[in-house]
Motif scaffolding. Sequence first.
Motif, PDB file in Angstrom:
ATOM      1  N   MET A 109       0.849  -1.190   0.000  1.00 12.39           N
ATOM      2  CA  MET A 109       0.000   0.000   0.000  1.00 12.39           C
ATOM      3  C   MET A 109       0.881   1.236   0.000  1.00 12.39           C
ATOM      4  N   ARG A 110       0.656   2.157  -0.932  1.00 11.56           N
ATOM      5  CA  ARG A 110       1.520   3.318  -1.056  1.00 11.56           C
ATOM      6  C   ARG A 110       1.112   4.466  -0.147  1.00 11.56           C
ATOM      7  N   THR A 111      -0.189   4.589   0.131  1.00 12.44           N
ATOM      8  CA  THR A 111      -0.671   5.708   0.927  1.00 12.44           C
ATOM      9  C   THR A 111      -1.961   5.331   1.615  1.00 12.44           C
ATOM     10  N   SER A 112      -2.263   6.024   2.707  1.00 10.57           N
ATOM     11  CA  SER A 112      -3.503   5.769   3.427  1.00 10.57           C
ATOM     12  C   SER A 112      -4.636   6.661   2.943  1.00 10.57           C
ATOM     13  N   ALA A 113      -4.374   7.568   1.994  1.00  9.63           N
ATOM     14  CA  ALA A 113      -5.420   8.430   1.468  1.00  9.63           C
ATOM     15  C   ALA A 113      -6.515   7.586   0.831  1.00  9.63           C
ATOM     16  N   ALA A 114      -7.768   7.902   1.153  1.00 10.30           N
ATOM     17  CA  ALA A 114      -8.885   7.093   0.667  1.00 10.30           C
ATOM     18  C   ALA A 114      -9.200   7.408  -0.792  1.00 10.30           C
ATOM     19  N   LEU A 115      -9.273   6.377  -1.606  1.00 10.40           N
ATOM     20  CA  LEU A 115      -9.765   6.508  -2.972  1.00 10.40           C
ATOM     21  C   LEU A 115     -11.266   6.238  -2.996  1.00 10.40           C
ATOM     22  N   LEU A 116     -11.677   5.146  -2.348  1.00 13.09           N
ATOM     23  CA  LEU A 116     -13.082   4.730  -2.304  1.00 13.09           C
ATOM     24  C   LEU A 116     -13.558   4.694  -0.860  1.00 13.09           C
ATOM     25  N   THR A 117     -14.741   5.225  -0.625  1.00  9.58           N
ATOM     26  CA  THR A 117     -15.352   5.162   0.699  1.00  9.58           C
ATOM     27  C   THR A 117     -16.815   4.751   0.558  1.00  9.58           C
ATOM     28  N   LEU A 118     -17.195   3.695   1.261  1.00  9.29           N
ATOM     29  CA  LEU A 118     -18.593   3.288   1.341  1.00  9.29           C
ATOM     30  C   LEU A 118     -19.104   3.652   2.732  1.00  9.29           C
ATOM     31  N   GLU A 119     -20.254   4.328   2.764  1.00  9.69           N
ATOM     32  CA  GLU A 119     -20.837   4.742   4.035  1.00  9.69           C
ATOM     33  C   GLU A 119     -22.274   4.247   4.125  1.00  9.69           C
ATOM     34  N   ASN A 120     -22.517   3.393   5.128  1.00 10.36           N
ATOM     35  CA  ASN A 120     -23.869   2.888   5.412  1.00 10.36           C
ATOM     36  C   ASN A 120     -24.518   2.302   4.145  1.00 10.36           C
ATOM     37  N   LEU A 121     -23.732   1.574   3.369  1.00 11.87           N
ATOM     38  CA  LEU A 121     -24.208   1.054   2.085  1.00 11.87           C
ATOM     39  C   LEU A 121     -25.128  -0.153   2.294  1.00 11.87           C
ATOM     40  N   SER A 122     -26.300  -0.079   1.686  1.00 13.01           N
ATOM     41  CA  SER A 122     -27.250  -1.193   1.724  1.00 13.01           C
ATOM     42  C   SER A 122     -27.754  -1.453   0.309  1.00 13.01           C
ATOM     43  N   VAL A 123     -27.974  -2.724  -0.010  1.00 17.13           N
ATOM     44  CA  VAL A 123     -28.471  -3.127  -1.324  1.00 17.13           C
ATOM     45  C   VAL A 123     -29.625  -4.089  -1.124  1.00 17.13           C
ATOM     46  N   ARG A 124     -30.710  -3.858  -1.830  1.00 15.49           N
ATOM     47  CA  ARG A 124     -31.821  -4.808  -1.762  1.00 15.49           C
ATOM     48  C   ARG A 124     -32.370  -5.073  -3.157  1.00 15.49           C
ATOM     49  N   TYR A 125     -32.893  -6.258  -3.305  1.00 12.47           N
ATOM     50  CA  TYR A 125     -33.575  -6.684  -4.525  1.00 12.47           C
ATOM     51  C   TYR A 125     -35.002  -7.038  -4.123  1.00 12.47           C
ATOM     52  N   GLY A 126     -35.945  -6.124  -4.376  1.00  9.50           N
ATOM     53  CA  GLY A 126     -37.295  -6.324  -3.872  1.00  9.50           C
ATOM     54  C   GLY A 126     -37.282  -6.275  -2.351  1.00  9.50           C
ATOM     55  N   GLU A 127     -37.751  -7.341  -1.726  1.00 14.31           N
ATOM     56  CA  GLU A 127     -37.778  -7.407  -0.267  1.00 14.31           C
ATOM     57  C   GLU A 127     -36.523  -8.047   0.321  1.00 14.31           C
ATOM     58  N   VAL A 128     -35.639  -8.496  -0.535  1.00  8.95           N
ATOM     59  CA  VAL A 128     -34.426  -9.188  -0.075  1.00  8.95           C
ATOM     60  C   VAL A 128     -33.294  -8.191   0.087  1.00  8.95           C
ATOM     61  N   ARG A 129     -32.718  -8.148   1.284  1.00  2.61           N
ATOM     62  CA  ARG A 129     -31.559  -7.290   1.549  1.00  2.61           C
ATOM     63  C   ARG A 129     -30.287  -8.107   1.375  1.00  2.61           C
ATOM     64  N   ALA A 130     -29.472  -7.704   0.401  1.00  2.00           N
ATOM     65  CA  ALA A 130     -28.236  -8.425   0.116  1.00  2.00           C
ATOM     66  C   ALA A 130     -27.053  -7.842   0.866  1.00  2.00           C
ATOM     67  N   VAL A 131     -27.066  -6.537   1.114  1.00  2.00           N
ATOM     68  CA  VAL A 131     -25.999  -5.835   1.839  1.00  2.00           C
ATOM     69  C   VAL A 131     -26.665  -4.905   2.840  1.00  2.00           C
ATOM     70  N   GLU A 132     -26.127  -4.864   4.044  1.00  2.00           N
ATOM     71  CA  GLU A 132     -26.765  -4.105   5.119  1.00  2.00           C
ATOM     72  C   GLU A 132     -25.760  -3.195   5.827  1.00  2.00           C
ATOM     73  N   ALA A 133     -25.877  -1.892   5.621  1.00  2.00           N
ATOM     74  CA  ALA A 133     -25.163  -0.867   6.386  1.00  2.00           C
ATOM     75  C   ALA A 133     -23.648  -1.107   6.449  1.00  2.00           C
ATOM     76  N   VAL A 134     -23.022  -1.259   5.299  1.00  2.00           N
ATOM     77  CA  VAL A 134     -21.579  -1.536   5.241  1.00  2.00           C
ATOM     78  C   VAL A 134     -20.792  -0.226   5.133  1.00  2.00           C
ATOM     79  N   ASP A 135     -19.770  -0.109   5.970  1.00  2.00           N
ATOM     80  CA  ASP A 135     -18.780   0.961   5.868  1.00  2.00           C
ATOM     81  C   ASP A 135     -17.457   0.325   5.449  1.00  2.00           C
ATOM     82  N   LEU A 136     -16.803   0.907   4.455  1.00  2.00           N
ATOM     83  CA  LEU A 136     -15.584   0.302   3.901  1.00  2.00           C
ATOM     84  C   LEU A 136     -14.761   1.382   3.219  1.00  2.00           C
ATOM     85  N   THR A 137     -13.447   1.239   3.277  1.00  2.00           N
ATOM     86  CA  THR A 137     -12.572   2.154   2.539  1.00  2.00           C
ATOM     87  C   THR A 137     -11.518   1.368   1.777  1.00  2.00           C
TER      88      THR A 137
END
Length: 243
Positions: free
Chosen positions: A1-29
């Motif tokens: 890893m060359r640097t700690s500067a964030a390129l991508l940040t996910l905040e409270n990410l949730s994904v659903r298909y109809g009533e199905v929740r595939a991803v729930e409140a994910v934080d990631l960098t």
Amino acid sequence: MRTSAALLTLENLSVRYGEVRAVEAVDLTVGVGEVVSILGANGAGKSSLLRAISGEAGHVDGRVSLRDVDLLKGPRYGVARRGVAHVMEGRRVIPTLSVIDNLLLAANASRRVSRGSVPGALEEMYAYFPRLRERQSQAAGLLSGGEQQMLAIGRALMAKPDLLLLDEPSMGLAPIMIEEIYDILRARDGILGECSVLLAEQSAAVALSVSDRAYVLSRGSVVFEGQASELDAGRVAAAYLQG
């Protein structure tokens, strides 16, 4: 890893298909120049998370920021233009086109690649994957599964992305082909040395061998995260199997 500067940040990410929740409140960098793994069993939400970043998921809530620009607020085609390349599960090469035409199509479609740099990028892909040079005139649909995976990765890199999303690159491949592909990721030279990688894998051992950090998903939520060098593949597997 060359640097700690964030390129991508996910905040409270949730994904659903109809009533199905595939991803729930994910934080990631993902930092600039960093390789980050998303680990988890089949159905844990790994592919849906990557699809949310590239604009291919169902209903998405939260924020997906690439250099502080929210990708969810723009058109889907804008994600690739901002420097995100997605190698989806199943490879998805264009089977009727030759190997070289698959590679050139990606470069010519990208606004990030000058016409004069295309031959050099093509040579770099052939240096990464010599088999593609050997089969450059062959229809992509006639390649083996491992060769198609090489082509899918090479095609994505031809667009010179800042962020490469890899979804289960080892799936269905012979061990020797998995090792060949992951050797390229370990080297981190050339175009791969200039971009960050977010890698979704079921195999903790192979993913951790190339990663700086890892997140473990279970039922769409992060249950474990840490530096790859401090994680044991067996403990990680147990964490998502018990989640």
